[in-house]
Design a protein around this motif. Structure first.
Motif, PDB file in Angstrom:
ATOM      1  N   HIS A 136       0.837  -1.199   0.000  1.00 13.56           N
ATOM      2  CA  HIS A 136       0.000   0.000   0.000  1.00 13.56           C
ATOM      3  C   HIS A 136       0.870   1.246   0.000  1.00 13.56           C
ATOM      4  O   HIS A 136       0.642   2.178  -0.763  1.00 13.56           O
ATOM      5  N   ASN A 137       1.889   1.247   0.844  1.00  9.77           N
ATOM      6  CA  ASN A 137       2.804   2.392   0.927  1.00  9.77           C
ATOM      7  C   ASN A 137       3.490   2.634  -0.407  1.00  9.77           C
ATOM      8  O   ASN A 137       3.585   3.768  -0.878  1.00  9.77           O
ATOM      9  N   ILE A 138       3.979   1.557  -0.978  1.00  9.00           N
ATOM     10  CA  ILE A 138       4.744   1.705  -2.228  1.00  9.00           C
ATOM     11  C   ILE A 138       3.852   2.286  -3.326  1.00  9.00           C
ATOM     12  O   ILE A 138       4.243   3.225  -4.029  1.00  9.00           O
ATOM     13  N   LEU A 139       2.650   1.726  -3.408  1.00  8.53           N
ATOM     14  CA  LEU A 139       1.738   2.207  -4.445  1.00  8.53           C
ATOM     15  C   LEU A 139       1.365   3.662  -4.204  1.00  8.53           C
ATOM     16  O   LEU A 139       1.335   4.481  -5.123  1.00  8.53           O
ATOM     17  N   ASP A 140       1.127   3.965  -2.939  1.00 12.18           N
ATOM     18  CA  ASP A 140       0.742   5.329  -2.590  1.00 12.18           C
ATOM     19  C   ASP A 140       1.848   6.311  -2.937  1.00 12.18           C
ATOM     20  O   ASP A 140       1.612   7.353  -3.537  1.00 12.18           O
ATOM     21  N   LEU A 141       3.047   5.898  -2.596  1.00 14.80           N
ATOM     22  CA  LEU A 141       4.202   6.760  -2.858  1.00 14.80           C
ATOM     23  C   LEU A 141       4.370   6.975  -4.353  1.00 14.80           C
ATOM     24  O   LEU A 141       4.562   8.099  -4.832  1.00 14.80           O
ATOM     25  N   ARG A 142       4.242   5.903  -5.099  1.00 19.66           N
ATOM     26  CA  ARG A 142       4.420   5.957  -6.547  1.00 19.66           C
ATOM     27  C   ARG A 142       3.383   6.892  -7.157  1.00 19.66           C
ATOM     28  O   ARG A 142       3.707   7.785  -7.949  1.00 19.66           O
ATOM     29  N   ARG A 143       2.154   6.712  -6.705  1.00 19.26           N
ATOM     30  CA  ARG A 143       1.066   7.514  -7.260  1.00 19.26           C
ATOM     31  C   ARG A 143       1.264   8.995  -6.950  1.00 19.26           C
ATOM     32  O   ARG A 143       1.094   9.854  -7.802  1.00 19.26           O
ATOM     33  N   LYS A 144       1.662   9.250  -5.705  1.00 17.35           N
ATOM     34  CA  LYS A 144       1.811  10.651  -5.291  1.00 17.35           C
ATOM     35  C   LYS A 144       2.958  11.323  -6.009  1.00 17.35           C
ATOM     36  O   LYS A 144       2.881  12.494  -6.375  1.00 17.35           O
ATOM     37  N   LEU A 145       4.049  10.571  -6.220  1.00 22.37           N
ATOM     38  CA  LEU A 145       5.194  11.151  -6.918  1.00 22.37           C
ATOM     39  C   LEU A 145       4.843  11.420  -8.384  1.00 22.37           C
ATOM     40  O   LEU A 145       5.227  12.455  -8.944  1.00 22.37           O
ATOM     41  N   GLN A 146       4.119  10.467  -8.966  1.00 24.21           N
ATOM     42  CA  GLN A 146       3.644  10.654 -10.367  1.00 24.21           C
ATOM     43  C   GLN A 146       2.867  11.945 -10.471  1.00 24.21           C
ATOM     44  O   GLN A 146       3.095  12.767 -11.346  1.00 24.21           O
ATOM     45  N   HIS A 147       1.949  12.116  -9.556  1.00 25.61           N
ATOM     46  CA  HIS A 147       1.088  13.282  -9.512  1.00 25.61           C
ATOM     47  C   HIS A 147       1.896  14.570  -9.468  1.00 25.61           C
ATOM     48  O   HIS A 147       1.688  15.504 -10.218  1.00 25.61           O
ATOM     49  N   ARG A 148       2.889  14.594  -8.584  1.00 24.45           N
ATOM     50  CA  ARG A 148       3.717  15.779  -8.413  1.00 24.45           C
ATOM     51  C   ARG A 148       4.435  16.131  -9.718  1.00 24.45           C
ATOM     52  O   ARG A 148       4.510  17.287 -10.109  1.00 24.45           O
ATOM     53  N   LYS A 149       4.983  15.109 -10.364  1.00 23.78           N
ATOM     54  CA  LYS A 149       5.732  15.283 -11.598  1.00 23.78           C
ATOM     55  C   LYS A 149       4.848  15.965 -12.638  1.00 23.78           C
ATOM     56  O   LYS A 149       5.251  16.945 -13.272  1.00 23.78           O
ATOM     57  N   LEU A 150       3.613  15.430 -12.717  1.00 20.19           N
ATOM     58  CA  LEU A 150       2.690  15.972 -13.714  1.00 20.19           C
ATOM     59  C   LEU A 150       2.333  17.408 -13.402  1.00 20.19           C
ATOM     60  O   LEU A 150       2.258  18.249 -14.302  1.00 20.19           O
ATOM     61  N   LEU A 151       2.138  17.669 -12.115  1.00 19.31           N
ATOM     62  CA  LEU A 151       1.787  19.035 -11.718  1.00 19.31           C
ATOM     63  C   LEU A 151       2.889  19.996 -12.118  1.00 19.31           C
ATOM     64  O   LEU A 151       2.642  21.097 -12.576  1.00 19.31           O
ATOM     65  N   LYS A 152       4.107  19.583 -11.964  1.00 20.57           N
ATOM     66  CA  LYS A 152       5.235  20.430 -12.333  1.00 20.57           C
ATOM     67  C   LYS A 152       5.229  20.701 -13.834  1.00 20.57           C
ATOM     68  O   LYS A 152       5.435  21.819 -14.288  1.00 20.57           O
ATOM     69  N   LYS A 153       5.005  19.605 -14.607  1.00 14.32           N
ATOM     70  CA  LYS A 153       5.004  19.712 -16.078  1.00 14.32           C
ATOM     71  C   LYS A 153       3.949  20.701 -16.536  1.00 14.32           C
ATOM     72  O   LYS A 153       4.197  21.575 -17.344  1.00 14.32           O
ATOM     73  N   THR A 154       2.766  20.511 -15.979  1.00 15.51           N
ATOM     74  CA  THR A 154       1.648  21.355 -16.417  1.00 15.51           C
ATOM     75  C   THR A 154       1.479  22.555 -15.506  1.00 15.51           C
ATOM     76  O   THR A 154       0.450  23.206 -15.498  1.00 15.51           O
ATOM     77  N   GLY A 155       2.529  22.758 -14.692  1.00 20.18           N
ATOM     78  CA  GLY A 155       2.455  23.789 -13.650  1.00 20.18           C
ATOM     79  C   GLY A 155       1.998  25.160 -14.178  1.00 20.18           C
ATOM     80  O   GLY A 155       1.099  25.792 -13.601  1.00 20.18           O
ATOM     81  N   ASN A 156       2.562  25.643 -15.309  1.00 16.12           N
ATOM     82  CA  ASN A 156       2.291  27.017 -15.776  1.00 16.12           C
ATOM     83  C   ASN A 156       0.847  27.221 -16.206  1.00 16.12           C
ATOM     84  O   ASN A 156       0.232  28.229 -15.883  1.00 16.12           O
ATOM     85  N   SER A 157       0.305  26.223 -16.923  1.00 19.83           N
ATOM     86  CA  SER A 157      -1.039  26.397 -17.464  1.00 19.83           C
ATOM     87  C   SER A 157      -2.117  26.139 -16.413  1.00 19.83           C
ATOM     88  O   SER A 157      -3.004  26.971 -16.208  1.00 19.83           O
ATOM     89  N   SER A 158      -1.981  24.972 -15.733  1.00 20.30           N
ATOM     90  CA  SER A 158      -3.085  24.623 -14.842  1.00 20.30           C
ATOM     91  C   SER A 158      -2.702  24.650 -13.364  1.00 20.30           C
ATOM     92  O   SER A 158      -3.509  24.368 -12.494  1.00 20.30           O
ATOM     93  N   GLY A 159      -1.393  24.933 -13.075  1.00 20.50           N
ATOM     94  CA  GLY A 159      -0.948  24.957 -11.682  1.00 20.50           C
ATOM     95  C   GLY A 159      -1.702  25.995 -10.859  1.00 20.50           C
ATOM     96  O   GLY A 159      -1.966  27.086 -11.325  1.00 20.50           O
ATOM     97  N   LYS A 160      -1.965  25.623  -9.630  1.00 18.15           N
ATOM     98  CA  LYS A 160      -2.776  26.509  -8.803  1.00 18.15           C
ATOM     99  C   LYS A 160      -1.977  27.709  -8.310  1.00 18.15           C
ATOM    100  O   LYS A 160      -2.520  28.758  -8.009  1.00 18.15           O
ATOM    101  N   ASN A 161      -0.647  27.555  -8.298  1.00 16.88           N
ATOM    102  CA  ASN A 161       0.179  28.592  -7.695  1.00 16.88           C
ATOM    103  C   ASN A 161       0.092  29.927  -8.430  1.00 16.88           C
ATOM    104  O   ASN A 161       0.102  30.983  -7.810  1.00 16.88           O
ATOM    105  N   GLU A 162       0.030  29.807  -9.746  1.00 20.69           N
ATOM    106  CA  GLU A 162       0.084  31.042 -10.532  1.00 20.69           C
ATOM    107  C   GLU A 162      -1.286  31.704 -10.698  1.00 20.69           C
ATOM    108  O   GLU A 162      -1.358  32.913 -10.882  1.00 20.69           O
ATOM    109  N   SER A 163      -2.328  30.890 -10.629  1.00 24.38           N
ATOM    110  CA  SER A 163      -3.652  31.457 -10.916  1.00 24.38           C
ATOM    111  C   SER A 163      -4.042  32.481  -9.853  1.00 24.38           C
ATOM    112  O   SER A 163      -3.776  32.303  -8.671  1.00 24.38           O
ATOM    113  N   LYS A 164      -4.645  33.571 -10.310  1.00 25.01           N
ATOM    114  CA  LYS A 164      -5.043  34.693  -9.463  1.00 25.01           C
ATOM    115  C   LYS A 164      -3.883  35.327  -8.734  1.00 25.01           C
ATOM    116  O   LYS A 164      -3.603  35.039  -7.596  1.00 25.01           O
TER     117      LYS A 164
END
Lengths: 284, 596
Positions: free
Chosen positions: B568-596
């Motif tokens: 469970h831990n391994i899968l969770d970790l893998r999924r969360k890291l995947q998610h982060r990577k994608l957020l970084k990639k798409t960070g400029n367009s859809s990232g929450k940090n820049e909006s507003k």
């Protein structure tokens, strides 16, 4: 005022001061019990030797006494906890939220599907996820088992007459394996979510500060967050109904709440979108 | 008439003359140139020539009596017949030989037994001086055996080598007095020479000083008290056939000392002959000790009085050989170290502290009956050790406890694996280890018992109960001892130490009837203990099914749950890291940090 600041500034109470004290008593006595317990079972282990070296000649006798003191602390904390969940309002709510429900099974299933990549939707988890519920009831179970067997071993001269040598042996075996199970569960399961989990890395400070940030809430307890926000909105609406002046004052707050909601939605959609190419890639 | 101023009578008693053997002869037959008618007779002395008639006596002219006139012995006119003369011959000799030494002859054994002067010095007219070289031969005429012995002696040997001091018969016995008493011979003869430092210089063996030690010996001391049985020189060295100790025939030769000393110390030597020392000696092992090696030679002392044989110093005596690997042991490498270990032992310590009941070497090994352990008669043979240690005044109580125990039974059945006293307590270096430190004692004890009871080989060979050490070490008792608990039970707490018996034996501390009492020593009120399982569980499935199945279930649970959690831990970790990577990639367009 940026969105990020907003997310970090808004704190949501996770553990009250009372609960943190309970948690502290539980984990500190737990650690002491582990050290003094495994210290008996593995007397030649290097860390045991260090401890013995530091404490000196009477380390073995001290070990036994400290183990019993820690056990008393843990049992006292547990007894108080029973009182807390039965008679204190916040405790009553805690028990209610910890009770297993059908939804937990569904969450578990969805979660596994999500984790293994069969599903892109991360299930929305409430105040206590199936993981936390499992942990909680494991602690309850473990405490009962360890206390019972522990007392038998503690007062061996009395219990020998009741349970005989076989009973003593059974108690010893259970006490030992339950200890291994509990320690490993805490190490593997609990510590992962508190320390290793990327969402909270390097540590979820809720057990110290008592609060979670909004971001953490969004990640771990989105359903609870939604409920809180809903409740807040309702309250605001009520207030709006009462006095427009007050509503004006609260406009800003309401705006921020809405803002957060939209953020949340956006994020979800982004997440879903983000996972799509991933799936495609996998298929390819 | 007067001769040179003295008045002498020339009167011849006719009665005497008539009785003499010469009564048929006329005066002038002897007195040549004598004229009977010339009165008074010629004043000039007239030579009487007996030889002219007694031609057979001509020898006398050439021997030591050449200047002795015939009449000096035979008298002048009343010459007696030869037979009668012979009867009084000795008197006749002694009438001239007034030398005190020779005068003593009349009291000598020879005089009493009719050994006359003639017997030694030659009879009739062949009298002679006996030269030193001839003495032995002369005496040997009668004392043939002694002479033969003497010819083989060192005294004879050195005489032949030209040593003028070498003694012959008369030097010890005297010439005429003839000394026979042992003590007189020794004191007046042996010691007279052998205590003379000019004759025997130096400090080495054979020197006068060396011999002088005899005076300090028990043999000399007893003699002084008038006990003639005590050994003097000749008792050990032999009388006539005195030989050097190097000579294999010598009574003082190492190999023959057993016989020599055994003449008096019969029983002791019988024991010694059977001992390892004695046997090696008989085999010709020149390193094997003989009597004198331990007891000394001339300075021999009573063991009761000798400092060397005091309980405390005897060790040094034995260790003078038994150390530094001088005597390699057949079975045990470094055995000599074990022996020197005695000096650190509780026995030796007690001795040094003044407890003279504490044993030294001989008490366990025997003094003269010292035998190696593999001899069944030996005091330290496996079967006898318990008796030796338990001899009266020593560990009798412990022997009583040990008797009948399973270990003792094994020993009596000739089981080489069965332990007796020394297997647990050690041989020479018996040490009371940290007697105040209960924990160290307990640990040592567990290790000690484990030597056998955890040895696969020994367990198999003797069908001992298996896994007893392992199960003990994993029990609370064992864990406590391992962890430093001072009060926890060790092997002997339950099984006792000397009286170890199987649980089926009603005298055993772990028999069903006695268990409550045994356990009750530590667990008060354990009289009602329910002994529902074996203490040493060797086969959990049979001996304690409950613990067996609980263990199984827990193992399954632990393995299952923890691996699930890890997954469970391994899968969770893998999924969360995947998610982060994608957020970084798409960070400029859809990232929450820049909006507003």
């Amino acid at each position: 005022m940026s969105g990020k600041e907003n997310l970090e500034d808004i704190k949501y109470l996770r553990m009250s001061f009372n609960e943190r004290i309970q948690h502290f008593l539980l984990f500190s006595s737990f650690i002491v019990l582990i050290l003094t317990g495994f210290g008996l079972k593995f007397p030649e282990a290097f860390w045991v030797k260090w401890i013995v070296f530091i404490i000196g000649e009477n380390a073995f006798e001290a070990r036994g006494i400290v183990h019993r003191i820690a056990a008393i602390v843990m049992i006292a904390a547990s007894v108080y906890h029973v009182y807390y969940i039965l008679f204190v309002p916040r405790g009553k709510q805690l028990l209610k939220d910890f009770l297993p429900r059908k939804q937990d099974l569904l969450d578990f299933k969805d979660s596994i599907l999500y984790l293994i990549g069969k599903s892109d939707i991360k299930p929305k988890l409430g105040r206590f996820s199936y993981i936390e519920k499992m942990e909680y009831w494991a602690v309850v179970w473990g405490t009962v088992i360890m206390s019972a067997t522990g007392f038998i071993l503690w007062f061996e001269n009395t219990f020998l007459k009741i349970v005989g040598t076989e009973g003593m042996e059974v108690s010893t075996v259970i006490h030992y394996y339950e200890a291994i199970l509990a320690s490993l569960a805490i190490l593997v399961w609990h510590f992962y979510f508190i320390f290793v989990n990327p969402d909270v890395y390097p540590m979820n400070k809720a057990w110290i500060k008592g609060t979670l940030t909004k971001e953490q809430m969004e990640h771990e307890h989105p359903l609870e967050l939604e409920e809180i926000l809903k409740a807040e909105l309702e309250e605001i609406n009520k207030k709006n109904d009462i006095t427009e002046n007050e509503a004006e004052l609260n406009n800003e707050e309401a705006a921020s709440v809405k803002e957060a909601e939209t953020d949340l939605k956006k994020e979800e959609s982004a997440e879903i979108e983000a996972n799509k190419p991933d799936l495609n890639e996998n298929k390819n | 008439m007067e001769v040179k101023g003295k008045k002498i009578s020339l009167y011849v008693n006719p009665e005497g003359y008539k009785k003499s053997v010469h009564n048929v002869a006329e005066c002038e037959d002897c007195h040549e140139n004598y004229n009977p008618d010339e009165l008074p007779h010629s004043k000039n002395p007239v030579e009487v020539n007996c030889i002219s008639c007694h031609k057979e006596s001509k020898d006398i002219e050439t021997n030591v009596h050449a200047k002795v006139k015939c009449y000096d012995c035979h008298t002048k006119h009343d010459v007696k017949p030869a037979k009668e003369f012979a009867k009084e011959q000795t008197k006749t000799c002694l009438s001239c030989h007034k030398n005190q030494n020779i005068q003593h002859y009349s009291q000598s054994i020879h005089a009493k037994n009719n050994v006359t002067c003639e017997s030694c010095h030659g009879g009739g007219h062949k009298v002679k001086n006996i030269s030193k070289g001839e003495i032995a031969l002369t005496c040997g005429k009668c004392h043939g055996d002694h002479e033969k012995n003497f010819r083989n002696s060192i005294h004879m040997t050195v005489m032949k080598e030209g040593n003028k001091n070498a003694p012959t018969c008369t030097d010890c016995h005297g010439s005429h007095k003839i000394i026979r008493g042992k003590i007189s011979v020794e004191s007046e003869s042996c010691l007279k020479c052998h205590l003379d430092e000019t004759k025997f210089p130096g400090d080495e063996k054979g020197s006068a000083r060396f011999v002088a030690h005899y005076k300090t010996s028990i043999h000399a001391a007893v003699e002084k008290e008038g006990l003639l049985e005590a050994a003097g020189c000749v008792d050990c060295h032999g009388n006539h056939m005195v030989q050097e100790p190097d000579n294999p025939k010598a009574s003082t030769n190492r190999a023959r000392l057993m016989e020599t000393c055994g003449k008096c110390h019969k029983e002791t030597v019988e024991h010694f002959k059977k001992s390892k020392h004695g046997q090696e000696l008989a085999k010709g092992n020149d390193k094997a000790p003989t009597c004198t090696d331990c007891h000394g030679e001339h300075d021999i002392q009573s063991t009761l009085l000798s400092n060397d044989f005091s309980k405390i110093n005897l060790t040094d005596k034995c260790l003078s050989c038994h150390k530094d690997g001088k005597i390699p042991h057949k079975n045990f490498k470094g055995e000599e170290e074990l022996i020197t270990g005695y000096e650190k032992s509780v026995h030796y310590t007690a001795l040094k502290d003044g407890n003279f009941d504490a044993p030294t070497c001989y008490q366990c090994h025997g003094a003269h009956e010292m035998e190696s352990a593999d001899n069944p008669a030996s005091l330290i043979h496996k079967k006898n050790i318990a008796k030796t240690c338990g001899q009266s005044g020593c560990h009798t109580q412990q022997l009583g406890e040990f008797t009948g125990s399973i270990h003792e039974t094994g020993v009596n059945k000739d089981n080489k694996d069965a332990p007796t006293c020394n297997n647990c307590h050690g041989n020479h270096g018996i040490v009371t280890k940290n007697i105040d430190n209960k924990l160290e004692k307990a640990k040592d004890l567990v290790n000690l018992c484990s030597n056998c009871h955890a040895s696969v080989e020994l367990i198999e060979r003797n069908e001992l109960p298996t896994l007893v050490a392992e199960t003990y070490n994993e029990s609370f008792h064992g864990l406590a001892i391992r962890g430093g608990g001072k009060e926890a039970a060790n092997c002997e707490s339950c099984h006792s130490h000397h009286n170890v018996r199987p649980s089926t034996d009603s005298l055993s501390t772990i028999s069903k009837n006695n268990l409550p009492k045994t356990c009750g020593n530590c667990h008060p009120g354990a009289t009602e203990v329910l002994f529902t399982k074996k203490i040493h569980i060797t086969n959990p499935e049979e001996d304690s099914p409950a613990t067996f199945w609980i263990t199984r279930i827990y193992m399954f649970m632990i393995f299952g749950l923890i691996s699930f959690m890890l997954m469970h831990n391994i899968l969770d970790l893998r999924r969360k890291l995947q998610h982060r990577k994608l957020l970084k990639k798409t960070g400029n367009s859809s990232g929450k940090n820049e909006s507003k």
